[in-house]
Design a protein around this motif. Sequence first.
Motif, PDB file in Angstrom:
ATOM      1  N   ALA A  29      20.855   2.426  11.010  1.00 47.39           N
ATOM      2  CA  ALA A  29      19.463   2.512  10.567  1.00 47.39           C
ATOM      3  C   ALA A  29      19.350   2.936   9.110  1.00 47.39           C
ATOM      4  O   ALA A  29      18.400   2.555   8.418  1.00 47.39           O
ATOM      5  CB  ALA A  29      18.698   3.496  11.459  1.00 47.39           C
ATOM      6  N   ARG A  85       9.435   5.420   7.976  1.00 46.14           N
ATOM      7  CA  ARG A  85       9.443   4.127   8.680  1.00 46.14           C
ATOM      8  C   ARG A  85      10.769   3.912   9.410  1.00 46.14           C
ATOM      9  O   ARG A  85      10.789   3.427  10.548  1.00 46.14           O
ATOM     10  CB  ARG A  85       9.181   3.004   7.674  1.00 46.14           C
ATOM     11  CG  ARG A  85       8.904   1.653   8.322  1.00 46.14           C
ATOM     12  CD  ARG A  85       8.444   0.625   7.293  1.00 46.14           C
ATOM     13  NE  ARG A  85       7.112   0.951   6.799  1.00 46.14           N
ATOM     14  CZ  ARG A  85       6.840   1.260   5.531  1.00 46.14           C
ATOM     15  NH1 ARG A  85       7.807   1.304   4.639  1.00 46.14           N
ATOM     16  NH2 ARG A  85       5.605   1.512   5.163  1.00 46.14           N
ATOM     17  N   ILE A  86      11.868   4.285   8.759  1.00 48.75           N
ATOM     18  CA  ILE A  86      13.187   4.161   9.395  1.00 48.75           C
ATOM     19  C   ILE A  86      13.241   5.037  10.646  1.00 48.75           C
ATOM     20  O   ILE A  86      13.733   4.606  11.702  1.00 48.75           O
ATOM     21  CB  ILE A  86      14.300   4.562   8.410  1.00 48.75           C
ATOM     22  CG1 ILE A  86      14.449   3.508   7.311  1.00 48.75           C
ATOM     23  CG2 ILE A  86      15.633   4.730   9.151  1.00 48.75           C
ATOM     24  CD1 ILE A  86      15.413   3.916   6.200  1.00 48.75           C
ATOM     25  N   ASP A  89      11.244   3.480  13.598  1.00 52.90           N
ATOM     26  CA  ASP A  89      11.976   2.369  14.231  1.00 52.90           C
ATOM     27  C   ASP A  89      13.172   2.884  15.025  1.00 52.90           C
ATOM     28  O   ASP A  89      13.432   2.436  16.152  1.00 52.90           O
ATOM     29  CB  ASP A  89      12.464   1.378  13.165  1.00 52.90           C
ATOM     30  CG  ASP A  89      11.325   0.619  12.499  1.00 52.90           C
ATOM     31  OD1 ASP A  89      10.226   0.549  13.103  1.00 52.90           O
ATOM     32  OD2 ASP A  89      11.521   0.110  11.380  1.00 52.90           O
ATOM     33  N   LYS A  92      12.297   4.783  18.263  1.00 52.73           N
ATOM     34  CA  LYS A  92      11.864   3.817  19.292  1.00 52.73           C
ATOM     35  C   LYS A  92      13.098   3.174  19.931  1.00 52.73           C
ATOM     36  O   LYS A  92      13.201   3.053  21.161  1.00 52.73           O
ATOM     37  CB  LYS A  92      10.981   2.748  18.640  1.00 52.73           C
ATOM     38  CG  LYS A  92      10.730   1.506  19.507  1.00 52.73           C
ATOM     39  CD  LYS A  92       9.945   1.850  20.763  1.00 52.73           C
ATOM     40  CE  LYS A  92       9.452   0.589  21.479  1.00 52.73           C
ATOM     41  NZ  LYS A  92      10.543  -0.255  22.000  1.00 52.73           N
ATOM     42  N   GLU A  93      14.054   2.777  19.095  1.00 52.80           N
ATOM     43  CA  GLU A  93      15.279   2.151  19.591  1.00 52.80           C
ATOM     44  C   GLU A  93      16.083   3.098  20.468  1.00 52.80           C
ATOM     45  O   GLU A  93      16.759   2.673  21.415  1.00 52.80           O
ATOM     46  CB  GLU A  93      16.124   1.666  18.412  1.00 52.80           C
ATOM     47  CG  GLU A  93      17.278   0.764  18.804  1.00 52.80           C
ATOM     48  CD  GLU A  93      18.034   0.208  17.613  1.00 52.80           C
ATOM     49  OE1 GLU A  93      18.974  -0.569  17.834  1.00 52.80           O
ATOM     50  OE2 GLU A  93      17.686   0.561  16.473  1.00 52.80           O
ATOM     51  N   GLY A 100       7.047   3.586  18.484  1.00 53.72           N
ATOM     52  CA  GLY A 100       7.799   3.522  17.233  1.00 53.72           C
ATOM     53  C   GLY A 100       7.034   2.937  16.069  1.00 53.72           C
ATOM     54  O   GLY A 100       7.632   2.411  15.125  1.00 53.72           O
ATOM     55  N   HIS A 101       5.705   3.028  16.091  1.00 60.20           N
ATOM     56  CA  HIS A 101       4.924   2.524  14.970  1.00 60.20           C
ATOM     57  C   HIS A 101       4.645   3.650  13.975  1.00 60.20           C
ATOM     58  O   HIS A 101       4.711   4.826  14.320  1.00 60.20           O
ATOM     59  CB  HIS A 101       3.607   1.908  15.454  1.00 60.20           C
ATOM     60  CG  HIS A 101       2.709   2.869  16.177  1.00 60.20           C
ATOM     61  ND1 HIS A 101       3.110   3.579  17.299  1.00 60.20           N
ATOM     62  CD2 HIS A 101       1.428   3.261  15.930  1.00 60.20           C
ATOM     63  CE1 HIS A 101       2.114   4.348  17.715  1.00 60.20           C
ATOM     64  NE2 HIS A 101       1.085   4.182  16.888  1.00 60.20           N
ATOM     65  N   GLY A 132       4.273   7.158  18.283  1.00 58.72           N
ATOM     66  CA  GLY A 132       4.880   6.836  17.000  1.00 58.72           C
ATOM     67  C   GLY A 132       4.808   8.009  16.043  1.00 58.72           C
ATOM     68  O   GLY A 132       4.844   9.161  16.464  1.00 58.72           O
TER      69      GLY A 132
END
Length: 296
Positions: A29, A85-86, A89, A92-93, A100-101, A132
């Motif tokens: 990531a 932002r990273i 994401d 969420k993963e 994950g927004h 998120g």
Amino acid sequence: MNGQVKFIISQKHSSEQIESQEWKKIDRAFKQFVGLDHIKDALKSLAAWAVVNQKRKEFGLKTEKQSHHMLFYGNPGTGKTTAARIMADLLKELNILEKGHLVEAERADLVGEYIGHTAVKTRELIKRAEGGILFIDEAYSLSRGGEKDFGREAIDTLVKHMEDRSGHFICILAGYKREMHGFLRMNTGLKSRFAHILYFPDYSLQDLNTIAVNMFYSKDYQLSRHASERLLRSMREMDDVSGNGRFVRNLTEFIIRSQAVRLLKCEELTKKDCMMISEDDVVKGIEKYKKEKQDQ
């Protein structure tokens, strides 16, 4: 007995593979995140801690109540929004965040125009961010109106929901270091809500050059050897290199436009022509960038 031993070994091997996969996700990531190694290490450890805590819970082991709310200090363009932002994401993963927004907000998104309006706007914003990350840039602007300003109401509402809805969303407040210190004094419970306080320093010249090259590459452009050398040399000579990514983004756009002007004067174009940035493109792009800065 033998069958049981084989089963245990198989399970252990499977667990090690899963953990290895999780770490690869975390490491991957941040591959494109240039410089700021201490930031990357801190965010990686935060993600790893969240995964292991989740596994401990699955195994019936004692777990700590985790707070993932964060404070980001630093000048504009030093990677704060990119890092947020990273993380959105990645978490969420890793199944830490449901959606994950990233919800980006500023003072106007939280502060209302009359009594009671601010609390409603702030709660609605938090609801949008559930699952998120809520990223509030220049958060210190909430405290600039003085004692009777509705910004205080936004802060108080935010603090309450960061505690009550902890685990449902992550709040990241960002801004200049000095201003953020003053902001934290607005509410006695505010600083204690943030377990992770990270400082984003200005990028070095070499990091800025790497960011520029990555920006070209991500848009399917390539720099010739002379163009790459000219870019680094020109950036070193410029007076207004402020150590942030926004400067680099603006500079690359001027260079790409200069390439476009050059290419349209050609009778025929190949795929390679459209991709290649020449030394002349860099020179003319930087000249136009400097001229626009002077005219502002």
